[in-house]
Design an enzyme around this catalytic site. Sequence first.
Site: not given
Length: 742
Positions: A142, A144, A171, A222, A336, A363
């Site tokens: 994932q 950011h 995200e 999440e 993360d 994450s």
Amino acid sequence: MTGSKRFQQRAGRAVNKDTFVRENAWLGLIVMGSPNDPKPWLRIDKGRVVEIDGCAEADFDTIDRYIARYAIDVTAAEEAMAMDSLALARMLVDINVPRPRLMKLMGGCTPAKLCEVVSHLNVVEMMMAMQKMRARKTPGNQAHVTNWRENPALMAADAAEAALRGFDELETTCRVARMAPFNALALLVGSQTPHGGVLTQCAVEEELNLRLGLKGLTSYAETLSVYGTDDALRDGDDTPWSKGLLASAYASRGIKIRFTSGTGAETLMGYEAGKSMLYLEARCLMLVKGSGAQGVQNGSISCIALTGALPGGVRAVLAENLIAAALGLEVATGNDAMSSHSEMRKTAKLMLQFLPGTDFITSGYSSMPRKDNMFGGGNFDADDMDDWLVMQRDMQVDAGMEPVTEADVLAVRRKAAAAMQAVFKGLGFPAISDAEIEAAATAYASDDMPERDFVKDLAAADDFLDGPRTALDVVKALDAAGFSDVAANILAMQRVRVAGDYLQPAAVLDKNFEALSAFTDRNDYQGPGTGFRLQGEHLEKLVNIPQARAAEEMVPLSSGQAGVALTPAPATSGDAGDVVIAVGPAFADTLDTTLCGLKHGEVLKAISEGIESEGLRPRVYKVFHTADCGMLGYEGARLSGSGIAIGLQSKGTAVIQRKGLAPLNNLELFSQAPLLSREAYVRIGANAACHAKRQPPSPVPVKVDNMARLRLIVHAMLMHKREIAAIRPGKPATEMQVVHER
């Protein structure tokens, strides 16, 4: 009395900027095995859990009650709780015990039992277990995507690049909460630009998050945080039931849901009740399981600096990841938030998830520079991407990132920014200029972007959130502006929400919008030859990083730029006044430059200059039957009137040899060709002449570069292979006439 200078030097190392604290269970400063942790215990009466870990039903707090009612599999509990915890731990690493069997047993455990089981495992054993217990066969990652200026064109460009690089989920969050609708919109448009299927979310307050989802701007969430004590939950105005209800609200609207927890949160909030961080996290994970959520992001997350300050903190992080996976949850495994000042320590921690693979290795990998990361700075960011790709290539693992070319990145960033321009124009939002598009395509950070009228953007974002327009209006605007492929991808994302296939545990979508999940891409690892294997086209894609070059590019054939011509000369008889320079068979022929970058002609000039400075005469021979530096010197010494010769390989390695010595028993050896300079070769020539006159030599000036071998070892090997290819067995050494080119 002065202190140690080495200790003083080490005191300034990055790792010593980190904080380290001794354990204190009464303050919650303990990651595993607190004396205040309960012992594993479970009592069931007529199918009802009436005692958990020494706590009777009458004394249950809300978390105990929730776990008892929804999380513990009573059909497996009697067997699981009766088993020796060490035996269960061994089953986790035993390739002969399949994942479904272990999930059943772990589902019958209490929080204390789960902690006791993993306490028997070291980090290598936990990694072995994680490889087997993760939900989805194919690992993922994932990213950011944020920027300080909250520029929509840059947000879309960064999202497009992250999607191109292979991230399964993206995200974002906000510096200013009111920008959430535009940030979510930019993330959606950018993520669907290179291809379809990338899931997106905007991490904001839960009501706002749900509203964004209802508009079709996000596809997963999440940010549903849960904690392992009632006091911590109440501090967030929550109960287990309120979290479960919210999870259902998301799922019922086709939005994938993942909870957030992690070791250290309760301690940081002051509500840990003296329990260990891992025990409280185990309670969180059972709460998540009882709520029917697809998974969890854990791994200490934003509390990692606290957990990492304690002995075994990084081990505890892997333990919480493993417990989540063993309970059948998808896991985004942290990595993360900033975990250390030390690059070595950060990378060592990462390897615990990077190597075995998890559903999401991080994450949230910071796909932009750290200064633009609105999640508080990323553990790894845009500057580290090449390192990440090389580590995948080194170890032949898939950690969720793919190599890309600069041309492809620029094209997709430019297209995504232009698509956002079209959406803003079509929906009547403040205009995105052509200058913004070009800046977004090439920007390093948001500092490179033109200023926007932030007040107008906020007002437009408010109207978008409160008004009737949805993702379908975005689709129409894109299609009308000629971005039909992006429009089709966004429309397809709305369809998959209706179908609900990606609501399965550990689900991601491929480029054809097919769900890969714990059901459709089930992890079937049971030892070598099973489970996920990086091979075939997938392997080829990951190993072909842009930095990798063909051998022909690294050491091209001579372009005739040696700066010297060597032609056979009539044989002459040597005398005591000559020193032979014996060069290799490829010298000034198929090779023309040494490893230090000097042309062969310049090297011969320098050595000859040194010999002549001592009143002697150089003679050049080309040796055809060997490429070995020692043998070049040995052959040259045999032909030298003075008995002294310099053996010189085409890559620049040199040796001073005397007649009568064994090939490997030389006078002086200069094996580090990259460290030699013109001045060094002059001194080598002079020293050879000194040896011929039986006078003491002088030190050869050699620069110190400990990285030279690292940079040039492949070049050295290829040049030596070229030298070997030029060997002509049986052909005698030939004296050469030297003509330097002007």
